[in-house]
Design an enzyme around this catalytic site. Structure first.
Site, mmCIF file in Angstrom:
data_model
loop_
_atom_site.group_PDB
_atom_site.id
_atom_site.type_symbol
_atom_site.label_atom_id
_atom_site.label_comp_id
_atom_site.label_asym_id
_atom_site.label_seq_id
_atom_site.Cartn_x
_atom_site.Cartn_y
_atom_site.Cartn_z
ATOM 1 N N LYS A 34 -4.080 16.709 -5.666
ATOM 2 C CA LYS A 34 -3.837 17.657 -4.574
ATOM 3 C C LYS A 34 -2.369 17.583 -4.158
ATOM 4 O O LYS A 34 -1.660 16.636 -4.524
ATOM 5 C CB LYS A 34 -4.762 17.335 -3.405
ATOM 6 C CG LYS A 34 -4.558 15.957 -2.819
ATOM 7 C CD LYS A 34 -5.680 15.590 -1.845
ATOM 8 C CE LYS A 34 -5.482 14.202 -1.290
ATOM 9 N NZ LYS A 34 -6.674 13.726 -0.548
ATOM 10 N N TYR A 251 24.778 13.069 14.387
ATOM 11 C CA TYR A 251 24.305 13.773 15.580
ATOM 12 C C TYR A 251 23.902 12.794 16.671
ATOM 13 O O TYR A 251 23.269 11.778 16.404
ATOM 14 C CB TYR A 251 23.101 14.656 15.244
ATOM 15 C CG TYR A 251 23.479 15.892 14.456
ATOM 16 C CD1 TYR A 251 24.338 16.853 14.997
ATOM 17 C CD2 TYR A 251 22.985 16.088 13.176
ATOM 18 C CE1 TYR A 251 24.685 17.989 14.272
ATOM 19 C CE2 TYR A 251 23.322 17.215 12.446
ATOM 20 C CZ TYR A 251 24.172 18.166 12.998
ATOM 21 O OH TYR A 251 24.519 19.273 12.286
HETATM 22 C C1 LIG Z 1 -6.988 12.459 -1.173
HETATM 23 C C2 LIG Z 1 -8.367 12.008 -1.496
HETATM 24 C C3 LIG Z 1 -8.587 10.943 -2.362
HETATM 25 C C4 LIG Z 1 -7.466 10.078 -2.908
HETATM 26 O O1 LIG Z 1 -7.077 9.145 -1.910
HETATM 27 P P1 LIG Z 1 -5.940 8.040 -2.206
HETATM 28 O O2 LIG Z 1 -5.923 7.232 -0.960
HETATM 29 O O3 LIG Z 1 -4.681 8.787 -2.422
HETATM 30 O O4 LIG Z 1 -6.386 7.303 -3.410
HETATM 31 C C5 LIG Z 1 -9.893 10.653 -2.718
HETATM 32 N N1 LIG Z 1 -10.919 11.375 -2.210
HETATM 33 C C6 LIG Z 1 -10.737 12.401 -1.363
HETATM 34 C C7 LIG Z 1 -11.914 13.145 -0.839
HETATM 35 C C8 LIG Z 1 -9.461 12.744 -0.961
HETATM 36 O O5 LIG Z 1 -9.279 13.757 -0.105
#
Ligand SMILES: *Cc1c(COP(=O)(O)O)cnc(C)c1O
Length: 354
Positions: A34, A251
């Site tokens: 993702k 800044y």
């Molecule tokens: C993002 C996600 C993962 C992966 O999690 P990590 O901590 O990056 O390993 C697994 N399952 C679901 C449902 C997620 O949304």
């Protein structure tokens, strides 16, 4: 010549990290890609992770892009479909979908086509974010098993504390109790659970962050886990200033020199994805040597302390994170987590794959 910032994605590190998963779990691997593969580039990351049995992401358009690029694995939509017009696409591209809400069930009921859409029934065991409540599970399970539009049902849940001392025990027991009656594949483990709790492995593991070479734990480094950093964000010094005692930097003049010192300006700022809230002291490497950022991060630049680095000059290589400087450390200094920094890399940063 162009602005010297770049993100180099080390594809062999990605493959190494997948092998780490393979050694730890005999489950099928659902590689979580993702958010543009946590900022690493969806298709290139998927190619390097081609040995995984599945890919998980959010956007149906990304799922279609993966299919069209020739990937034959299971492709799972982690939040499922949002509108009924996505349903024909799921069938056409043989995608798998999470079902977490009564609204999604109703859309399925209204969908005229018969089929074998693989569904992952998401059960809320304590995260209280997505998923059917324990009391709804039996009825939903019955409905899905006999539904004219659906095929295999996988049971899944997600842990809230797998990376913390609280662990997974409570949610794991809850999930086991709720699902004991069903013969169905199961999936529970994110990276932290995969690494720490073999009892969560089941038929499918869902690693994300560990594939990208970052540790999900505050007390254990990626290196200790055998993981290699995949994203290397680097740039160069584009200016060097000599400060006198009392001179201020950037800044709001947040940093004030208490003696004369050299300060370098790096071509990297928050518009590249570097966190603006990283305070003075956040670690950075200049020509491979560890130093700290100074003052406020601006849109296109940040300042670094060149004390004790007489050779550092315009053109010196600067590592913001990557090999030699774990992104977790930079994240911790900036009050966030590696995930956020990796995902936040912006489109203007040139990405090279090696
Ligand atoms: C993002 C996600 C993962 C992966 O999690 P990590 O901590 O990056 O390993 C697994 N399952 C679901 C449902 C997620 O949304």
């Amino acid at each position: 010549m162009s602005r010297p910032i770049q993100a180099r994605i080390d594809l062999s590190a990605l493959r190494n990290n997948l092998r780490v998963v393979r050694r730890l779990a005999s489950s099928r691997i659902m590689a979580v890609i993702k958010a543009n593969a946590y900022g690493h580039g969806l298709l290139r990351a998927a190619e390097a992770l081609d040995e995984a049995e599945g890919f998980a992401l959010l956007d149906v358009r990304d799922a279609i892009a993966l299919r069209e690029a020739g990937f034959r694995q299971t492709i799972l939509l982690l939040e499922g479909f949002f509108t009924a017009d996505e349903l024909p696409l799921l069938a056409e591209y043989e995608l798998s979908t999470v079902i977490h809400s009564p609204q999604q069930l109703a859309m399925l009921d209204a969908y005229p086509r018969r089929g074998t859409l693989p569904v992952w029934l998401k059960i809320n065991t304590g995260m209280n974010r997505l998923g059917f409540g324990p009391e709804q599970v039996p009825a939903v399970m019955e409905r899905l098993k006999s539904h004219p539009a659906t095929g295999e049902v996988t049971l899944m849940t997600h842990f809230a504390h797998a990376d913390e001392t609280e662990g997974v025990a409570e949610q794991l027991e809850h999930f086991k109790g709720l699902t004991a009656a069903y013969r169905a594949p199961r999936s529970l483990a994110n990276s932290a659970a995969l690494l720490r709790y073999p009892a969560t492995h089941a038929e499918w593991v869902r690693p994300g962050i560990m594939l990208y070479g970052a540790s999900p734990f505050a007390d254990t480094s990626a290196q200790q886990l055998g993981l290699q950093p995949v994203m290397n964000l680097s740039s160069e010094l584009i200016s060097v200033c000599e400060l006198k005692a009392g001179d201020r930097v950037g800044y709001a003049g947040l940093f004030r020199a208490d003696r004369s010192m050299r300060v370098g300006t790096v071509a990297c700022g928050y518009a590249d994805g570097y966190p603006r809230h990283a305070p003075t002291g956040t670690p950075v490497l200049v020509a491979g040597q560890r130093t700290r950022i100074l003052g406020r991060v601006s849109m296109d630049m940040l300042s670094v302390d060149l004390g004790g680095m007489p050779d550092a000059d315009i053109g010196s290589r600067v590592t913001l994170w990557g090999a030699g400087l774990p992104v977790e450390e930079v994240a911790a200094a900036a009050g966030t987590i590696s995930y956020e920094l990796l995902c936040a890399l912006t489109a203007r940063v040139p990405v090279v794959f090696s």
